[in-house]
Motif scaffolding. Structure first.
Motif, mmCIF file in Angstrom:
data_model
loop_
_atom_site.group_PDB
_atom_site.id
_atom_site.type_symbol
_atom_site.label_atom_id
_atom_site.label_comp_id
_atom_site.label_asym_id
_atom_site.label_seq_id
_atom_site.Cartn_x
_atom_site.Cartn_y
_atom_site.Cartn_z
ATOM 1 N N LYS A 123 1.945 8.028 1.882
ATOM 2 C CA LYS A 123 2.544 9.346 1.631
ATOM 3 C C LYS A 123 2.566 10.155 2.930
ATOM 4 C CE LYS A 123 -1.328 12.097 0.224
ATOM 5 N NZ LYS A 123 -2.399 12.334 -0.531
ATOM 6 N N SER A 147 0.864 -1.182 0.000
ATOM 7 C CA SER A 147 0.000 0.000 0.000
ATOM 8 C C SER A 147 0.900 1.231 0.000
ATOM 9 C CB SER A 147 -0.931 -0.007 1.196
ATOM 10 O OG SER A 147 -0.246 0.345 2.347
ATOM 11 N N GLU A 148 0.515 2.193 -0.802
ATOM 12 C CA GLU A 148 1.368 3.373 -0.938
ATOM 13 C C GLU A 148 1.149 4.289 0.262
ATOM 14 O OE1 GLU A 148 1.624 6.723 -4.119
ATOM 15 O OE2 GLU A 148 1.625 4.732 -5.068
ATOM 16 N N VAL A 197 0.101 8.700 5.718
ATOM 17 C CA VAL A 197 -1.262 8.363 5.303
ATOM 18 C C VAL A 197 -1.199 7.333 4.184
ATOM 19 C CG1 VAL A 197 -3.417 9.290 4.396
ATOM 20 C CG2 VAL A 197 -1.970 10.720 5.832
ATOM 21 N N SER A 198 -1.964 6.232 4.343
ATOM 22 C CA SER A 198 -1.994 5.229 3.262
ATOM 23 C C SER A 198 -2.941 5.723 2.185
ATOM 24 C CB SER A 198 -2.527 3.892 3.744
ATOM 25 O OG SER A 198 -1.913 3.537 4.919
ATOM 26 N N THR A 199 -2.512 5.584 0.961
ATOM 27 C CA THR A 199 -3.387 6.055 -0.111
ATOM 28 C C THR A 199 -4.200 4.921 -0.710
ATOM 29 O OG1 THR A 199 -1.528 5.835 -1.576
ATOM 30 C CG2 THR A 199 -2.015 8.043 -0.774
ATOM 31 N N GLU A 200 -3.786 3.689 -0.429
ATOM 32 C CA GLU A 200 -4.521 2.552 -0.977
ATOM 33 C C GLU A 200 -5.168 1.761 0.139
ATOM 34 O OE1 GLU A 200 -2.279 -0.281 -3.252
ATOM 35 O OE2 GLU A 200 -1.484 1.384 -4.426
ATOM 36 N N GLN A 201 -6.290 1.188 -0.144
ATOM 37 C CA GLN A 201 -6.910 0.284 0.825
ATOM 38 C C GLN A 201 -6.160 -1.046 0.823
ATOM 39 O OE1 GLN A 201 -9.455 -0.252 3.083
ATOM 40 N NE2 GLN A 201 -9.171 1.950 3.318
ATOM 41 N N GLU A 225 -7.616 11.352 11.230
ATOM 42 C CA GLU A 225 -6.289 11.961 11.049
ATOM 43 C C GLU A 225 -5.947 12.871 12.228
ATOM 44 O OE1 GLU A 225 -6.323 11.966 6.177
ATOM 45 O OE2 GLU A 225 -7.157 13.668 7.266
#
Ligand SMILES: Nc1ncnc2c1ncn2[C@@H]1O[C@H](COP(=O)(O)OP(=O)(O)OP(=O)(O)O)[C@@H](O)[C@H]1O
Ligand SMILES: [Mg+2]
Length: 701
Positions: free
Chosen positions: A481, A478-479, A579-583, A530
């Motif tokens: 950022k 998972s990406e 923060v993960s950008t992908e589930q 967040e």
């Protein structure tokens, strides 16, 4: 100088003093942490020097290659296979057994499920005389005695539940050497409180019949351990009274401080130390975001269990409070999962009943508090789910480590949400380094980049090892950022200052609410989650801190300005959130596939349940362990002789015909020429079946 000028300078000076004082406070706090770390590092260094010395001494002395050969090798191998039904040793077992049989004191640090029991049970059977085993809990002792009895090994326990008749038999065996007694289990209270017992033991020793002393769960000696037991402190008397009897102390606790402590307390400074890795390669670690709606959490847990474990494989769900634990168990039952609760407020008999039903696979899931702890001896726990976070990395390691003690792939799932942190912190803040320990596991949960396994290695000061994709971070790409939230952090600190200036306090929840309105000022919206994540991040960075207030019924945790807040206000520190950008995918597909049971596995599982009740209600895994079932499925022995090679003579004699009957009856049983000719070793067939068996074979050990 004008008056107002003096006043202005005075204010400035006062502000500067306050600033300096804050910096001093921060520095003192930092100094304390450094002192603590320094003492930890010194202990590690000490231990390294010791093991270096030991290694040097070893090379100059005659017998230090604990691998052998020794005169008892073949007898030990025969016992291992034919009585214990174990086809090969795991890492360090053989060496430990040899050291003990050579008469040395031994300290064993081996992860949960590593196979510590065999390390003292096998020498106990092999040596002449009686072995004394000290173990902290009645339930553990009962399990062990039952297991050994099923193997035909004369094992007894001397506890408050022992019948008069058995007590008489044991005392006679100790005093006069009459009757058959090989392994005697006692709780530590017997050593510290029963003069009668100690005098009988003395007689046994005097007659040369005390073969060895084993201290299981030895970390209970140390106040730094997680299960300190005052009576364990008195066990030092054993070495003083019986200096020539080899002592083996065993624990799964890895911290250096505890190790040093127990060597001192048990007076075994010259012991041979066998430290195995903390790594549990068969455990898949996963942290999941926890919804703030409790029903959603239970739905997810239920779905996970039903999807991943349709054959009712055993599991544990850990909850924070007794109430929660009853509620979650009830809600799981409502969703069709057979679950029972377990906590310290229950009647002892009810607790025992639930434990027993679960141990014998009549109940799939135990929902417990931390009280469901050390006594768990079940090897085939396939999943441990934390409904909320543990209080430290060490506790989490221990609790999650109850999964997969048989070495087969298992899952450890932790549901984390920042809102659970204040619940824990208000419980642990008064403990020695309690908050620091809690923040360590919070860091573990918050991290979106660091391999979960490597976090354990760091925590236990062990060199890193490969994770092999056995944690969520390594398995799912998972990406992640980084988002700069310095402005929000600044806003939060000044908001807290305002709150404090008006003599108010704010809980995490209240702070989030206030920030939701306040953040409009900077025209940027962080989501609730967040914002919570930011609060935790600032707590870990000591920009914020928690303060506690007691009421008649509870302790409340409040968020206040911490020692490094100034740095944020002055813009000297940037704050970034991951923060993960992908589930992420739901669960490791790889693991799921590897866990799927074949038809024959299910048949043999049924058979062991049936045989366990036929043989006086012994536990199913005492009949056949899950690992043995896997071996049988991959090797498919077709004669008693072949079966003996897998599960040993004793079990073959007792259950062999029934097992063969199942294997032969199983429809897709096809004997390959290869198996017929030489009964190939398990490994090749194991890979064929796509079942990941994690074990160390004899040649690797
Ligand atoms: N060499 C081996 N090969 C296969 N299975 C083994 C071997 N040694 C032990 N086992 C099995 O592994 C399981 C765990 O063993 P054991 O209870 O001794 O673990 P432990 O190290 O004492 O763990 P804990 O710290 O949780 O008490 C048992 O089912 C045991 O039969
Ligand atoms: Mg054990």
């Amino acid at each position: 100088m004008e008056n107002y000028e003096v006043l202005e300078e005075l204010h400035n000076v006062e502000a500067e003093i306050e600033d300096v004082q804050e910096q001093i406070r921060a520095l003192i706090e930092r100094q304390e942490r450094l002192y603590e770390r320094k003492s930890e590092l010194n202990s590690i260094l000490e231990a390294c020097k010791e093991s270096e010395n030991e290694a040097n001494n070893a090379s100059s002395s005659t017998v230090e290659n604990w691998d052998g050969p020794f005169e008892w090798d073949s007898e030990a191998a025969d016992l291992r296979l034919n009585i214990f039904g174990i086809s090969s040793y795991r890492a360090n077992q053989k060496e430990i057994i040899n050291a003990i049989l050579s008469g040395r004191d031994v300290l064993v640090i081996m992860a949960a499920g590593g196979g510590k029991s065999l390390c003292y049970q096998l020498p106990a059977v092999l040596r002449n005389g009686i072995a004394l085993v000290v173990s902290p809990l009645l339930s553990l002792i009962q399990d062990q005695v039952m297991g050994l009895t099923a193997l035909g090994i004369p094992a007894y326990m001397l506890t408050s539940t022992t019948s008069k008749e058995n007590e008489k038999f044991i005392y006679k065996a100790l005093e006069k050497g009459e009757g058959e007694l090989k392994i005697l289990y006692v709780t530590p209270e017997k050593i510290s409180k029963s003069k009668r017992f100690m005098s009988k033991l003395e007689k046994c020793h005097h007659a040369g019949r005390l073969s060895l002393i084993s201290i299981d769960e030895a970390h209970c000696c140390s106040q730094w351990g997680h299960d300190f037991r005052p009576d364990y402190k008195n066990l030092g008397i054993l070495k003083t009274q019986f200096p020539n009897v080899p002592m083996i102390a065993l624990t799964a606790t890895a911290t250096q401080r505890v190790q040093n402590d127990l060597v001192e307390m048990l007076h075994i400074r010259r012991c041979i130390k066998f430290v195995s890795t903390v790594n549990r390669p068969n455990l898949f670690y996963m942290v999941k975001e926890k919804s703030s709606v409790s029903k959603v959490v239970v739905d997810e847990i239920a779905e996970f269990i039903q999807e991943s474990y349709p054959n009712r494989e055993s599991g544990i769900v850990y909850c924070f409070s007794r109430k929660e634990c009853e509620l979650v168990a009830k809600e799981l039952r409502e969703r069709g999962i057979s679950a029972g609760h377990y906590h310290a407020d229950m009647d002892v008999n009810d607790r025992e009943k639930v434990h027993m039903r679960w141990s014998s696979n009549r109940l799939q899931v135990i929902v417990g508090t931390v009280a469901f702890g050390m006594g768990i001896n079940k090897p085939d726990v396939r999943f441990v789910i934390h409904h909320s976070l543990s209080k430290s990395m060490e506790t989490y390691y221990q609790e999650s480590g109850r999964a997969g003690r048989d070495g087969l792939p298992s899952e450890c799932l932790l549901y984390f949400r920042p809102g659970d942190v204040p619940r824990q912190s208000s419980m642990v803040f008064y403990e020695n380094s309690g908050l620091q320990n809690l923040y360590d596991i919070v860091r573990f949960c918050q991290s979106k980049r660091q391999c979960r396994r490597s976090a354990f290695f760091r925590h236990f000061a062990e060199p890193l090892q490969e994770c092999n994709g056995m944690c969520d971070i390594c398995a799912f790409s998972s990406e992640v950022k980084e988002v700069d939230v310095s402005r929000h952090a600044k806003l939060m600190v000044s908001l807290l200052q305002d709150i404090q200036a008006s003599d108010q306090r704010s809980t995490m929840l209240q702070l989030v609410e206030k920030m939701k309105t306040k953040q409009k000022e900077i025209g940027s919206d962080l989501k609730r989650e967040e914002m919570e994540q930011l609060i935790l991040h600032l707590l870990l960075e000591r920009v914020l801190k928690e303060e506690f207030q007691h009421t008649a019924y509870s302790t409340n945790a409040y968020i206040t300005v911490g020692p490094l807040a100034k740095q944020i206000l002055q813009g000297k520190k940037t704050v970034k959130l991951e923060v993960s950008t992908e589930q992420k995918t739901k669960a490791s597909e790889r693991l799921k596939r590897s866990l799927g049971s074949s038809g024959l596995e299910l048949k043999l599982d049924e058979l062991r349940k049936e045989l366990s009740s036929l043989h006086g209600g012994i536990l199913p895994h005492s009949v056949l362990s899950t690992q043995q079932i896997s071996l049988l499925c991959s090797q498919k022995p077709n004669s008693l002789e072949q079966l003996e090679k897998v599960i040993g003579k004793l079990k073959t004699g007792k259950y062999g015909n029934k097992i063969l009957e199942q294997i032969v009856n199983y429809s897709d049983f096809k004997l390959t020429d290869e198996q017929a000719s030489d009964g190939r070793a398990a490994k090749r067939s194991k890979t064929k079946k796509n079942l990941v068996l994690i074990e160390t074979s004899e040649d690797e050990a």
